[in-house]
Structures are given as structure tokens and as C-alpha cells.
Design a protein around this motif. Structure first.
Motif, PDB file in Angstrom:
ATOM      1  N   ALA A 196      63.911 -10.282   8.862  1.00 40.54           N
ATOM      2  CA  ALA A 196      65.218 -10.935   8.779  1.00 40.54           C
ATOM      3  C   ALA A 196      66.091 -10.558   9.973  1.00 40.54           C
ATOM      4  CB  ALA A 196      65.913 -10.554   7.479  1.00 40.54           C
ATOM      5  N   LEU A 197      65.988  -9.325  10.423  1.00 36.61           N
ATOM      6  CA  LEU A 197      66.740  -8.911  11.600  1.00 36.61           C
ATOM      7  C   LEU A 197      66.265  -9.680  12.830  1.00 36.61           C
ATOM      8  CD1 LEU A 197      68.803  -7.132  13.014  1.00 36.61           C
ATOM      9  CD2 LEU A 197      67.075  -5.317  13.123  1.00 36.61           C
ATOM     10  N   ALA A 198      64.950  -9.831  12.977  1.00 34.79           N
ATOM     11  CA  ALA A 198      64.414 -10.602  14.101  1.00 34.79           C
ATOM     12  C   ALA A 198      64.905 -12.042  14.061  1.00 34.79           C
ATOM     13  CB  ALA A 198      62.891 -10.559  14.088  1.00 34.79           C
ATOM     14  N   ALA A 199      64.951 -12.613  12.877  1.00 35.29           N
ATOM     15  CA  ALA A 199      65.438 -13.991  12.731  1.00 35.29           C
ATOM     16  C   ALA A 199      66.908 -14.094  13.128  1.00 35.29           C
ATOM     17  CB  ALA A 199      65.228 -14.476  11.302  1.00 35.29           C
ATOM     18  N   LEU A 200      67.700 -13.097  12.727  1.00 32.20           N
ATOM     19  CA  LEU A 200      69.114 -13.089  13.114  1.00 32.20           C
ATOM     20  C   LEU A 200      69.262 -13.042  14.628  1.00 32.20           C
ATOM     21  CD1 LEU A 200      72.201 -12.692  12.615  1.00 32.20           C
ATOM     22  CD2 LEU A 200      71.724 -10.222  12.556  1.00 32.20           C
ATOM     23  N   GLY A 253      81.565 -10.715  10.082  1.00 38.89           N
ATOM     24  CA  GLY A 253      81.368  -9.311  10.394  1.00 38.89           C
ATOM     25  C   GLY A 253      81.080  -9.129  11.874  1.00 38.89           C
ATOM     26  N   THR A 254      81.252  -7.904  12.346  1.00 37.62           N
ATOM     27  CA  THR A 254      80.847  -7.573  13.710  1.00 37.62           C
ATOM     28  C   THR A 254      79.328  -7.676  13.821  1.00 37.62           C
ATOM     29  OG1 THR A 254      80.625  -5.242  13.141  1.00 37.62           O
ATOM     30  CG2 THR A 254      82.780  -5.978  13.986  1.00 37.62           C
ATOM     31  N   GLY A 255      78.828  -7.552  15.045  1.00 38.87           N
ATOM     32  CA  GLY A 255      77.384  -7.562  15.216  1.00 38.87           C
ATOM     33  C   GLY A 255      76.697  -6.477  14.418  1.00 38.87           C
ATOM     34  N   ALA A 256      77.307  -5.291  14.371  1.00 38.33           N
ATOM     35  CA  ALA A 256      76.721  -4.193  13.595  1.00 38.33           C
ATOM     36  C   ALA A 256      76.648  -4.534  12.113  1.00 38.33           C
ATOM     37  CB  ALA A 256      77.535  -2.914  13.799  1.00 38.33           C
ATOM     38  N   GLU A 257      77.703  -5.110  11.580  1.00 41.37           N
ATOM     39  CA  GLU A 257      77.707  -5.489  10.164  1.00 41.37           C
ATOM     40  C   GLU A 257      76.653  -6.561   9.886  1.00 41.37           C
ATOM     41  OE1 GLU A 257      81.910  -5.580   8.272  1.00 41.37           O
ATOM     42  OE2 GLU A 257      82.223  -5.985  10.414  1.00 41.37           O
ATOM     43  N   ARG A 258      76.529  -7.510  10.777  1.00 37.92           N
ATOM     44  CA  ARG A 258      75.558  -8.595  10.574  1.00 37.92           C
ATOM     45  C   ARG A 258      74.127  -8.076  10.679  1.00 37.92           C
ATOM     46  NH1 ARG A 258      77.746 -12.922  14.778  1.00 37.92           N
ATOM     47  NH2 ARG A 258      75.975 -14.165  14.010  1.00 37.92           N
ATOM     48  N   GLN A 259      73.881  -7.148  11.597  1.00 36.20           N
ATOM     49  CA  GLN A 259      72.539  -6.570  11.689  1.00 36.20           C
ATOM     50  C   GLN A 259      72.183  -5.806  10.420  1.00 36.20           C
ATOM     51  OE1 GLN A 259      70.872  -4.861  15.303  1.00 36.20           O
ATOM     52  NE2 GLN A 259      72.817  -5.256  16.351  1.00 36.20           N
ATOM     53  N   ARG A 260      73.129  -5.024   9.934  1.00 37.66           N
ATOM     54  CA  ARG A 260      72.866  -4.263   8.700  1.00 37.66           C
ATOM     55  C   ARG A 260      72.637  -5.195   7.510  1.00 37.66           C
ATOM     56  NH1 ARG A 260      77.265   0.011  10.539  1.00 37.66           N
ATOM     57  NH2 ARG A 260      75.909   1.808  10.960  1.00 37.66           N
ATOM     58  N   ALA A 261      73.412  -6.271   7.437  1.00 35.52           N
ATOM     59  CA  ALA A 261      73.242  -7.224   6.337  1.00 35.52           C
ATOM     60  C   ALA A 261      71.866  -7.864   6.389  1.00 35.52           C
ATOM     61  CB  ALA A 261      74.330  -8.291   6.398  1.00 35.52           C
ATOM     62  N   ALA A 262      71.395  -8.192   7.580  1.00 37.57           N
ATOM     63  CA  ALA A 262      70.065  -8.788   7.712  1.00 37.57           C
ATOM     64  C   ALA A 262      68.986  -7.809   7.262  1.00 37.57           C
ATOM     65  CB  ALA A 262      69.828  -9.207   9.162  1.00 37.57           C
ATOM     66  N   MET A 263      69.127  -6.540   7.637  1.00 40.72           N
ATOM     67  CA  MET A 263      68.136  -5.541   7.220  1.00 40.72           C
ATOM     68  C   MET A 263      68.125  -5.378   5.709  1.00 40.72           C
ATOM     69  SD  MET A 263      66.097  -4.165   9.414  1.00 40.72           S
ATOM     70  CE  MET A 263      65.669  -2.629   8.594  1.00 40.72           C
ATOM     71  N   ARG A 264      69.296  -5.368   5.098  1.00 42.02           N
ATOM     72  CA  ARG A 264      69.349  -5.245   3.635  1.00 42.02           C
ATOM     73  C   ARG A 264      68.710  -6.451   2.958  1.00 42.02           C
ATOM     74  NH1 ARG A 264      74.703  -3.388   4.743  1.00 42.02           N
ATOM     75  NH2 ARG A 264      75.508  -5.481   4.239  1.00 42.02           N
ATOM     76  N   ALA A 265      68.900  -7.619   3.537  1.00 42.23           N
ATOM     77  CA  ALA A 265      68.417  -8.848   2.906  1.00 42.23           C
ATOM     78  C   ALA A 265      66.920  -9.045   3.059  1.00 42.23           C
ATOM     79  CB  ALA A 265      69.155 -10.056   3.490  1.00 42.23           C
ATOM     80  N   PHE A 274      64.581  -7.777  25.974  1.00 42.88           N
ATOM     81  CA  PHE A 274      63.462  -8.538  25.421  1.00 42.88           C
ATOM     82  C   PHE A 274      62.719  -7.662  24.417  1.00 42.88           C
ATOM     83  CE2 PHE A 274      64.217 -10.168  29.719  1.00 42.88           C
ATOM     84  CZ  PHE A 274      64.500 -11.489  29.403  1.00 42.88           C
ATOM     85  N   LEU A 275      62.422  -8.247  23.252  1.00 45.20           N
ATOM     86  CA  LEU A 275      61.824  -7.497  22.151  1.00 45.20           C
ATOM     87  C   LEU A 275      60.573  -8.187  21.631  1.00 45.20           C
ATOM     88  CD1 LEU A 275      65.105  -6.804  20.115  1.00 45.20           C
ATOM     89  CD2 LEU A 275      64.004  -5.273  21.773  1.00 45.20           C
ATOM     90  N   LYS A 276      59.622  -7.379  21.168  1.00 41.97           N
ATOM     91  CA  LYS A 276      58.444  -7.913  20.485  1.00 41.97           C
ATOM     92  C   LYS A 276      58.856  -8.313  19.075  1.00 41.97           C
ATOM     93  CE  LYS A 276      55.609  -4.684  23.138  1.00 41.97           C
ATOM     94  NZ  LYS A 276      54.727  -3.482  23.085  1.00 41.97           N
ATOM     95  N   PRO A 277      58.613  -9.544  18.671  1.00 42.97           N
ATOM     96  CA  PRO A 277      59.141 -10.010  17.373  1.00 42.97           C
ATOM     97  C   PRO A 277      58.679  -9.196  16.173  1.00 42.97           C
ATOM     98  CG  PRO A 277      58.406 -11.866  18.701  1.00 42.97           C
ATOM     99  CD  PRO A 277      57.950 -10.620  19.416  1.00 42.97           C
ATOM    100  N   ALA A 278      57.431  -8.750  16.182  1.00 40.26           N
ATOM    101  CA  ALA A 278      56.883  -8.070  15.005  1.00 40.26           C
ATOM    102  C   ALA A 278      57.424  -6.661  14.837  1.00 40.26           C
ATOM    103  CB  ALA A 278      55.356  -8.033  15.082  1.00 40.26           C
ATOM    104  N   THR A 279      57.674  -5.969  15.951  1.00 38.46           N
ATOM    105  CA  THR A 279      58.071  -4.566  15.885  1.00 38.46           C
ATOM    106  C   THR A 279      59.516  -4.325  16.317  1.00 38.46           C
ATOM    107  OG1 THR A 279      57.320  -4.133  18.145  1.00 38.46           O
ATOM    108  CG2 THR A 279      55.705  -3.849  16.354  1.00 38.46           C
ATOM    109  N   LEU A 280      60.094  -5.289  17.022  1.00 37.49           N
ATOM    110  CA  LEU A 280      61.423  -5.170  17.629  1.00 37.49           C
ATOM    111  C   LEU A 280      61.493  -4.009  18.618  1.00 37.49           C
ATOM    112  CD1 LEU A 280      63.795  -6.030  14.643  1.00 37.49           C
ATOM    113  CD2 LEU A 280      62.956  -7.518  16.466  1.00 37.49           C
ATOM    114  N   GLN A 281      60.347  -3.715  19.244  1.00 35.47           N
ATOM    115  CA  GLN A 281      60.297  -2.774  20.356  1.00 35.47           C
ATOM    116  C   GLN A 281      60.509  -3.526  21.671  1.00 35.47           C
ATOM    117  OE1 GLN A 281      56.463  -0.929  20.007  1.00 35.47           O
ATOM    118  NE2 GLN A 281      57.235   0.748  18.751  1.00 35.47           N
TER     119      GLN A 281
END
Length: 364
Positions: free
Chosen positions: A351-355, A334-346, A12-19
Motif C-alpha cells: 500500500a505504501l508503494a501504491a501511495l 495529512g502531511t506526507g508523513a501522516e499519509r505514509q503511516r496511514a498507507a502502512m496501517r492500511a 528510485f525504489l524497487k517496488p517489492a522492497t522499497l529499497q
């Protein structure tokens, strides 16, 4: 084909910080016992985690419906508490010493592993496949172990740590290498050899009982299964299903090979260990160790080698089209790692939280 079951760990993560957000107890209390979908919900090591075990399956249609139903229920429980439930091998951000779930066993783990605890914010996908008996399981384990780096490469889903890109696709796997029993299991002569050697490990390092032997493939004490533990937790149910399908086919093939005295693939243990590390770094974006040839080859070639090895088992229940479709999906998205990186770049963290939020309940 063998029966199978799936264990998924979520954080479980906090949406704003992803902590991490310590709502595991509350979600566990809400979901526990709401049969049939939530019957096997349990605590995990940290207060920000939860684990769910599926029923035993024979068909992948059953597994697909079950995984999606539970993930939808989990998403609603998280949303009602203002947090995200995520299927990731490690969270994007961490903060200090994490809160350990108030269970005696987990406090013992905390005491035994000490300074490693702050880095144990990790989540895995474990697939159990039914075996006829322990002797057959040990012989199959000798044949499955060489393909664990290939499964990991397809399952990488933890590229970030403390808000930065690690350069690895499965940072979870790097964390796990520091625990007292991890990696590909060694070769065993028979079940008696397996049981003797695991008993010798108890009391050495953090291995305080047989359940704390954490090889990437093992034979559980409580169930007549082989448990494959090499995979990161997955963003979505289709990714989980692909890995479960490949795992069942792999174990089925290994059992048959042992019955007909097909020798295990001969590979040096140091090369296999290096191949596991290599898969954790590269995923399927580069080359991988082919256990058949003992050399680095393209990820496509090595994945195809795995499919070829398991071909009869895949075809037996008509799963080839399903596996090919899911594998094509992974290659497209892409793998999960590739998709996470793509979201961060975008779009950065938002965007990562949305993914993470969307993928939890995605079905295609």
C-alpha cells in the motif's frame, strides 16, 4: 512579488522492497536536455537519486504546470526500468553502504563525512526566492530563520527508516543535524559579516568549500536568491506548491520588513533549535513553537501566525485563496508523513508503494 524556483530531489525504489535502485545515471541520461521540462536535470549524491531544478517563475500557474509535466515524464522513465520514482524525505528501506554517484565532488563528500554516508539517503525540497542584492538577503535571512520550524512541520515526509517507524515525522531532518553546518542560520550584522563567517567555516569538519554550508536557509553563491532548504521532498506537486507559495510570501515579507527597519523576532537560539527538532518529531499533529510568543501552541495557531505575518504578500498577487485551498488539502489528507503511516496501517509495504507511485503525478 519575487520570482522563485524549485529544486526537487527524487529517489528510485524497487517496488517489492522499497529499497533504493541505482538507476539515476540511466534516467539522467534519458531526461537531460529534453527542453524545456527536463533541461535542468542533474545527478545527486547517490546513484539512486536525481535532482531537477525548475525554470524561474513569476506565477504559480506556471509552476504547477511545470512540476506536473516533469513528474509525469519522470514516472514514465522509472516505470520503463521497473522501479518507482518517489518524492520522500527518506526511503522506507535501506541496504548497506549506498553507491555514490561517480562524480569527483560526491566522492569528496563521501571522504569527508565517512560513517555518515550510509544514512545520507535523504531527499529535500529547496525553494529559491529572488532577492535584490546580498545585503538585502542577509537582512531578510535574519527575519526568515525563526519561521523555519513552521515550514518544516508542514513539510514532514520521512517517518520510516530501515523498515520501521522512527516516531519522527521527518527523520531526514534528524540525519541532517549530524552534518557540520545545519539547522537555522545564526544572526548576521550585514553581508560582510555573513561572507566573513562562512569563509571561516571552510576547512573545518566536512565544510570543504562554501557550497557545503548546509544551513536550512542560505544565500547561494551562484544565484541572486535566498534558498530555503528545510523541507523534506514532497509526495505530490500540490504539496510542493503550498510550500513554495508560503516560502515566497515569507521571503517577500522579510525583505519588506528589513527595508522599513522592522526588527527581527527576538528568540533565543537554543529555543529555535529545539523548536526545529520538535517540528521534525511532531509535524502538525501536535503543538509547535510559535516564534512570536516563544511558547508551544497548537499547530493551527502557529500556521495561522505564519499566514498573518505574510498576509500582505499573500494578498498582493491574489494567492490567499490558493494557499488556503492547499493548506486545507494538507489538513484533510495529512502531511506526507501522516499519509505514509496511514498507507502502512492500511496495507503494509504494498500500500505504501501504491501511495508513492500514485502521488508522484497527483494533481489534486
Amino acid at each position: 512579488m519575487r520570482t522563485f524556483g524549485i529544486e526537487e530531489e527524487f529517489i528510485f525504489l524497487k517496488p517489492a522492497t522499497l529499497q533504493p535502485a541505482n538507476v539515476g545515471d540511466a534516467v539522467h541520461a534519458e531526461l537531460l536536455g529534453r527542453a524545456p521540462i527536463s533541461r535542468f536535470v542533474s545527478h545527486e549524491f547517490l546513484a539512486s537519486q536525481i535532482e531537477r531544478s525548475t525554470p524561474v517563475f513569476e506565477r504559480f500557474e506556471e509552476a504547477s504546470a511545470d512540476l506536473l509535466a516533469f513528474r509525469s515524464r519522470l514516472a514514465r522513465a522509472a516505470l520503463s526500468r521497473g522501479v518507482l520514482a518517489a518524492g520522500v524525505g527518506a526511503p522506507f528501506q535501506t541496504a548497506g553502504w549506498p553507491e555514490v554517484t561517480d562524480v569527483e565532488r560526491y566522492h569528496t563528500v563521501e571522504s569527508e563525512f565517512r560513517g555518515l554516508v550510509p544514512d545520507h539517503l535523504i531527499n529535500g525540497l529547496h525553494v529559491h526566492v529572488g532577492i535584490p542584492n546580498r545585503e538585502a538577503g542577509v537582512q531578510a535571512l535574519n527575519r526568515v530563520r525563526v519561521w523555519l520550524p513552521t515550514l518544516l512541520a508542514l513539510a514532514v515526509n520521512s517517518p520510516f527508516w530501515r523498515g520501521a517507524d522512527t516516531g519522527f515525522s521527518s527523520w531526514r531532518s534528524v540525519h541532517m543535524r549530524r552534518w557540520s553546518t545545519i539547522g537555522c542560520p545564526p544572526l548576521f550584522t550585514d553581508a560582510a559579516d555573513y561572507d566573513r563567517r562562512i569563509r571561516q567555516l571552510v576547512g573545518v569538519g566536512g565544510t570543504y568549500d562554501l557550497r557545503t554550508i548546509w544551513w536550512n536557509a542560505r544565500l547561494p553563491l551562484e544565484h541572486p536568491t535566498m534558498e530555503i532548504r528545510v523541507c523534506d521532498a514532497q509526495l505530490d506537486a500540490p504539496s510542493t506548491l503550498l510550500l513554495a507559495a508560503l516560502t515566497r510570501a515569507l521571503v517577500t515579507t522579510a525583505l519588506r520588513d528589513s527595508e522599513t527597519d522592522v526588527a527581527p523576532i527576538d528568540i533565543a537560539p537554543e529555543l529555535l533549535d529545539a523548536g526545529l527538532w520538535h517540528a521534525a518529531r511532531e509535524g502538525v499533529e501536535s503543538n509547535l513553537l510559535n516564534p512570536v510568543s516563544g511558547t508551544l501552541e497548537s499547530s493551527t495557531a502557529v500556521t495561522d501566525a505564519l499566514l498573518n505575518y505574510c498576509g500582505d504578500a499573500i494578498d498582493e498577487v491574489g494567492n490567499r485563496d490558493r494557499i488556503q485551498t492547499l493548506l486545507a488539502r494538507t489538513r484533510r489528507l495529512g502531511t506526507g508523513a501522516e499519509r505514509q503511516r496511514a498507507a502502512m496501517r492500511a496495507g503494509g509495504q504494498s500500500a505504501l508503494a501504491a501511495l508513492l507511485e500514485h502521488a508522484l503525478t497527483a494533481h489534486d
